[in-house]
Enzyme design. Structure first.
Site, PDB file in Angstrom:
ATOM      1  CD  GLU A  53      30.130  87.588  21.025  1.00  0.00           C
ATOM      2  OE1 GLU A  53      31.109  87.938  20.326  1.00  0.00           O
ATOM      3  OE2 GLU A  53      28.961  87.674  20.610  1.00  0.00           O
ATOM      4  CG  ASP A  71      32.410  92.971  17.857  1.00  0.00           C
ATOM      5  OD1 ASP A  71      31.708  93.994  17.822  1.00  0.00           O
ATOM      6  OD2 ASP A  71      32.228  91.994  17.107  1.00  0.00           O
TER       7      ASP A  71
END
Length: 148
Positions: A53, A71
């Site tokens: 991520e 995000d």
């Protein structure tokens, strides 16, 4: 004077970059935060998730044009569902925190929010990177040699 300007620019670039954890440093931190086997999710799974991520970077952000969300942080927690960035349309803010809190070098709030995310029925499958890179994989290398 020129040396002070260069020094100032270097310090600014370090401040903007945020903290990039070393692999074992993050593994030990997550273990201290009680992430190992939280909701049945191994520490190696959390490490794999953070690697794919954010590459262990607390300042990572990624904009999603489709729903105009972003995000945030080491776990790339989404502003549509989990935090408030003040600009995502229809944001839910289920973690009850500003998205900027997920970008701190101190990952306490990011960990608390990640625990909230996996407490939903989708669990760790909420993260696309986990499904793409970690699910059904041998993840021992993510914690190997870390003493955790």
């Amino acid at each position: 004077m020129k040396a002070l300007l260069i020094l100032g620019l270097l310090l600014f670039s370090v401040a903007v970059q945020g903290k990039v954890f070393e692999r074992c440093e993050l593994a030990r931190s997550l273990k201290r935060f009680g992430m190992d086997n939280f909701r049945g999710i191994s520490l190696a799974n959390w490490m794999c998730l953070a690697r794919w991520e954010s590459n262990y970077n607390t300042q990572a952000t990624n904009y999603n044009a489709g729903d105009q969300s972003t995000d945030y942080g080491i776990f790339q927690i989404n502003s549509h569902w989990w935090c408030n960035d003040g600009k995502t349309p229809g944001a839910v803010n289920a973690c009850h925190l500003p998205c900027g809190a997920l970008l701190q070098d101190d990952i306490t709030q990011a960990v608390a929010c990640a625990k909230r995310v996996v407490s939903d029925p989708q669990g760790i499958r909420a993260w696309v990177a986990w499904r793409s890179h970690c699910q059904n994989q041998d993840l021992t290398s993510y914690i190997q040699g870390c003493g955790v």
